[in-house]
Design a protein around this motif. Sequence first.
Motif, PDB file in Angstrom:
ATOM      1  N   GLU A 156      -7.482   7.613  -3.900  1.00  0.00           N
ATOM      2  CA  GLU A 156      -7.680   7.682  -5.468  1.00  0.00           C
ATOM      3  C   GLU A 156      -7.883   9.224  -5.794  1.00  0.00           C
ATOM      4  O   GLU A 156      -7.451   9.588  -6.841  1.00  0.00           O
ATOM      5  N   THR A 157      -8.931   9.895  -5.203  1.00  0.00           N
ATOM      6  CA  THR A 157      -9.297  11.002  -5.419  1.00  0.00           C
ATOM      7  C   THR A 157      -8.154  12.181  -5.346  1.00  0.00           C
ATOM      8  O   THR A 157      -7.857  13.035  -6.305  1.00  0.00           O
ATOM      9  N   LEU A 158      -7.208  11.834  -4.313  1.00  0.00           N
ATOM     10  CA  LEU A 158      -6.036  12.799  -4.182  1.00  0.00           C
ATOM     11  C   LEU A 158      -5.117  12.592  -5.153  1.00  0.00           C
ATOM     12  O   LEU A 158      -4.453  13.601  -5.677  1.00  0.00           O
ATOM     13  N   ASN A 159      -4.864  11.269  -5.694  1.00  0.00           N
ATOM     14  CA  ASN A 159      -4.034  10.869  -6.820  1.00  0.00           C
ATOM     15  C   ASN A 159      -4.446  11.695  -7.849  1.00  0.00           C
ATOM     16  O   ASN A 159      -3.640  12.287  -8.686  1.00  0.00           O
ATOM     17  N   VAL A 182       1.175  21.119  -4.338  1.00  0.00           N
ATOM     18  CA  VAL A 182       1.853  19.797  -4.441  1.00  0.00           C
ATOM     19  C   VAL A 182       2.108  18.860  -2.898  1.00  0.00           C
ATOM     20  O   VAL A 182       1.534  17.994  -2.671  1.00  0.00           O
ATOM     21  N   THR A 183       2.595  19.999  -2.299  1.00  0.00           N
ATOM     22  CA  THR A 183       3.059  19.175  -0.848  1.00  0.00           C
ATOM     23  C   THR A 183       1.800  18.992   0.074  1.00  0.00           C
ATOM     24  O   THR A 183       1.657  17.986   0.679  1.00  0.00           O
ATOM     25  N   ARG A 184       0.769  20.004  -0.095  1.00  0.00           N
ATOM     26  CA  ARG A 184      -0.445  19.781   0.657  1.00  0.00           C
ATOM     27  C   ARG A 184      -1.116  18.430   0.120  1.00  0.00           C
ATOM     28  O   ARG A 184      -1.643  17.554   1.282  1.00  0.00           O
ATOM     29  N   ILE A 185      -1.256  18.222  -1.099  1.00  0.00           N
ATOM     30  CA  ILE A 185      -1.927  17.050  -1.810  1.00  0.00           C
ATOM     31  C   ILE A 185      -1.204  15.789  -1.246  1.00  0.00           C
ATOM     32  O   ILE A 185      -1.855  14.822  -0.934  1.00  0.00           O
ATOM     33  N   GLN A 186       0.339  15.852  -1.510  1.00  0.00           N
ATOM     34  CA  GLN A 186       1.032  14.774  -0.992  1.00  0.00           C
ATOM     35  C   GLN A 186       0.807  14.497   0.348  1.00  0.00           C
ATOM     36  O   GLN A 186       0.907  12.977   0.659  1.00  0.00           O
ATOM     37  N   ALA A 187       1.020  15.543   1.299  1.00  0.00           N
ATOM     38  CA  ALA A 187       0.577  14.928   2.745  1.00  0.00           C
ATOM     39  C   ALA A 187      -0.846  14.714   3.059  1.00  0.00           C
ATOM     40  O   ALA A 187      -1.001  13.619   3.720  1.00  0.00           O
ATOM     41  N   GLN A 188      -1.967  14.790   2.307  1.00  0.00           N
ATOM     42  CA  GLN A 188      -3.028  14.367   2.494  1.00  0.00           C
ATOM     43  C   GLN A 188      -3.163  13.020   1.729  1.00  0.00           C
ATOM     44  O   GLN A 188      -3.919  12.163   2.496  1.00  0.00           O
ATOM     45  N   ILE A 189      -2.409  12.724   0.975  1.00  0.00           N
ATOM     46  CA  ILE A 189      -2.350  11.272   0.112  1.00  0.00           C
ATOM     47  C   ILE A 189      -1.774  10.276   1.227  1.00  0.00           C
ATOM     48  O   ILE A 189      -2.156   9.112   1.408  1.00  0.00           O
ATOM     49  N   GLN A 190      -0.678  10.731   1.951  1.00  0.00           N
ATOM     50  CA  GLN A 190       0.055   9.895   2.913  1.00  0.00           C
ATOM     51  C   GLN A 190      -0.959   9.666   4.106  1.00  0.00           C
ATOM     52  O   GLN A 190      -1.111   8.339   4.608  1.00  0.00           O
ATOM     53  N   ALA A 191      -1.693  10.719   4.257  1.00  0.00           N
ATOM     54  CA  ALA A 191      -2.487  10.432   5.427  1.00  0.00           C
ATOM     55  C   ALA A 191      -3.912   9.490   5.243  1.00  0.00           C
ATOM     56  O   ALA A 191      -4.199   8.532   5.894  1.00  0.00           O
ATOM     57  N   ALA A 192      -4.284   9.762   3.915  1.00  0.00           N
ATOM     58  CA  ALA A 192      -5.254   8.799   3.279  1.00  0.00           C
ATOM     59  C   ALA A 192      -4.707   7.287   3.393  1.00  0.00           C
ATOM     60  O   ALA A 192      -5.427   6.348   3.498  1.00  0.00           O
ATOM     61  N   GLU A 193      -3.418   7.101   2.824  1.00  0.00           N
ATOM     62  CA  GLU A 193      -2.901   5.797   2.743  1.00  0.00           C
ATOM     63  C   GLU A 193      -2.778   5.287   3.971  1.00  0.00           C
ATOM     64  O   GLU A 193      -3.044   4.019   4.249  1.00  0.00           O
ATOM     65  N   ASP A 194      -2.263   6.237   5.027  1.00  0.00           N
ATOM     66  CA  ASP A 194      -2.431   5.336   6.425  1.00  0.00           C
ATOM     67  C   ASP A 194      -3.431   4.970   6.928  1.00  0.00           C
ATOM     68  O   ASP A 194      -3.652   4.002   7.499  1.00  0.00           O
ATOM     69  N   ARG A 195      -4.505   5.629   6.726  1.00  0.00           N
ATOM     70  CA  ARG A 195      -5.961   5.400   7.057  1.00  0.00           C
ATOM     71  C   ARG A 195      -6.557   4.203   6.509  1.00  0.00           C
ATOM     72  O   ARG A 195      -7.279   3.322   7.135  1.00  0.00           O
ATOM     73  N   ALA A 196      -6.008   4.157   5.185  1.00  0.00           N
ATOM     74  CA  ALA A 196      -6.481   2.906   4.514  1.00  0.00           C
ATOM     75  C   ALA A 196      -5.740   1.734   5.007  1.00  0.00           C
ATOM     76  O   ALA A 196      -6.269   0.603   4.913  1.00  0.00           O
ATOM     77  N   ARG A 249     -15.174   1.454   5.576  1.00  0.00           N
ATOM     78  CA  ARG A 249     -14.119   2.291   5.979  1.00  0.00           C
ATOM     79  C   ARG A 249     -12.884   2.446   4.918  1.00  0.00           C
ATOM     80  O   ARG A 249     -12.604   3.249   4.741  1.00  0.00           O
ATOM     81  N   LEU A 250     -12.656   1.105   4.871  1.00  0.00           N
ATOM     82  CA  LEU A 250     -11.556   0.671   4.041  1.00  0.00           C
ATOM     83  C   LEU A 250     -11.800   1.492   2.604  1.00  0.00           C
ATOM     84  O   LEU A 250     -10.997   1.915   1.870  1.00  0.00           O
ATOM     85  N   ASP A 251     -13.223   1.048   1.887  1.00  0.00           N
ATOM     86  CA  ASP A 251     -13.326   1.662   0.571  1.00  0.00           C
ATOM     87  C   ASP A 251     -13.434   3.080   0.500  1.00  0.00           C
ATOM     88  O   ASP A 251     -12.971   3.812  -0.345  1.00  0.00           O
ATOM     89  N   ALA A 252     -13.653   3.819   1.807  1.00  0.00           N
ATOM     90  CA  ALA A 252     -13.978   5.196   1.727  1.00  0.00           C
ATOM     91  C   ALA A 252     -12.241   5.671   1.898  1.00  0.00           C
ATOM     92  O   ALA A 252     -11.882   6.542   1.084  1.00  0.00           O
ATOM     93  N   ALA A 253     -11.620   5.151   2.450  1.00  0.00           N
ATOM     94  CA  ALA A 253     -10.217   5.495   2.465  1.00  0.00           C
ATOM     95  C   ALA A 253      -9.547   5.149   1.087  1.00  0.00           C
ATOM     96  O   ALA A 253      -8.533   6.281   0.808  1.00  0.00           O
ATOM     97  N   GLU A 254      -9.649   4.258   0.549  1.00  0.00           N
ATOM     98  CA  GLU A 254      -9.014   4.080  -0.633  1.00  0.00           C
ATOM     99  C   GLU A 254      -9.751   4.943  -1.829  1.00  0.00           C
ATOM    100  O   GLU A 254      -9.021   5.388  -2.757  1.00  0.00           O
ATOM    101  N   ASN A 255     -10.832   5.304  -1.667  1.00  0.00           N
ATOM    102  CA  ASN A 255     -11.448   6.147  -2.622  1.00  0.00           C
ATOM    103  C   ASN A 255     -10.890   7.569  -2.299  1.00  0.00           C
ATOM    104  O   ASN A 255     -10.758   8.346  -3.515  1.00  0.00           O
ATOM    105  N   LYS A 256     -10.763   7.889  -1.089  1.00  0.00           N
ATOM    106  CA  LYS A 256      -9.973   9.335  -0.754  1.00  0.00           C
ATOM    107  C   LYS A 256      -8.420   9.247  -1.561  1.00  0.00           C
ATOM    108  O   LYS A 256      -8.132  10.115  -1.864  1.00  0.00           O
TER     109      LYS A 256
END
Length: 315
Positions: free
Chosen positions: A259-262, A177-191, A250-257
């Motif tokens: 969504e996938t992580l969620n 859970v911690t790993r995925i949450q960190a990935q989501i935060q990073a992906a949201e930052d990139r988005a 790039r935005l679409d890719a970040a948002e898709n990332k």
Amino acid sequence: SDDTPVMPEVASGTAVRWADIASPWLGAVGGDSRGTAYAPAIVARVALRYDEEKADLIHDEEYEAVLFPLGDHVDPSTAIAVDYDDRDLRGDPPPQCLYRLTGAPLKDKGLFGDVERGLVDYLVRARTMEISANRKLKLFSRPGETAEQFVQRCLQTADGLADADTAKLRDKYQDKVTRIQAQIQAAEDRADVAREERKGRRSEEILSTAGSILGGLLGGRSRGSILGKVLKGAGGAASRRSRSAAAGERLDAAENKVETLNEQLEKLERELADEVTQIDAEWMAVAKDVTTTPVTLERTDVKVVQMALVWIPVP
């Protein structure tokens, strides 16, 4: 007449008592508080100990066994158990007491010895205590505890064990859970960065195009000059649109990332919920797996504490 004012001879060493007419058990054993004559009975105070090592159970009972009426043969299995109270048996006879003659050999000391041994044998065979047991939880009911109360105690114990098993899932899921949450935060930052970049590129595209065409038109330039500006502006706009499109990708890719992580996180949460539900169901089934087990008596568990010949009022 079967009644006499003289008490029949009773074996030496045997206690003799008279039942008080207010004794609450008098009617239950066949006596009558309004009686004018008294018939013989044997009243034995017995002490029972139920013990079961596996159940960590030691339970003592003490009551009086009343054998009445007495005849030529006394059957211990006919004894009636009553709550004892020292006030129920009097040491002195009531005034003008009449005694009912029976065939019981009251003066024979062997009668009382036989009754004692027979009563012990009968109680060992016939008296048992039923207790509820949950083998998997290693729980046993206690004297006076109802079946419903015991099941509730089992449910509470199982609930605690289910909590312990659920707590063990933390180690299993915490890192994921911690790993995925960190990935989501990073992906949201990139988005967020891509979103701002796209916004800037889009504004640049609109403003630059408008500036080229409208500037030429409003500046009074010739048609050919304006056309050149338009063509030039169109080419520049195309380039800027290309950069804007890249930012959008790039935005679409970040948002898709994101969504996938969620979705991965939601899947993990569903797996956790399923495991918790399964743990709960398994422990609740264990809690309800209740059986009954008998606790029997051994001869050493039965003692005749006191025995007396008791005269009971009868019609």
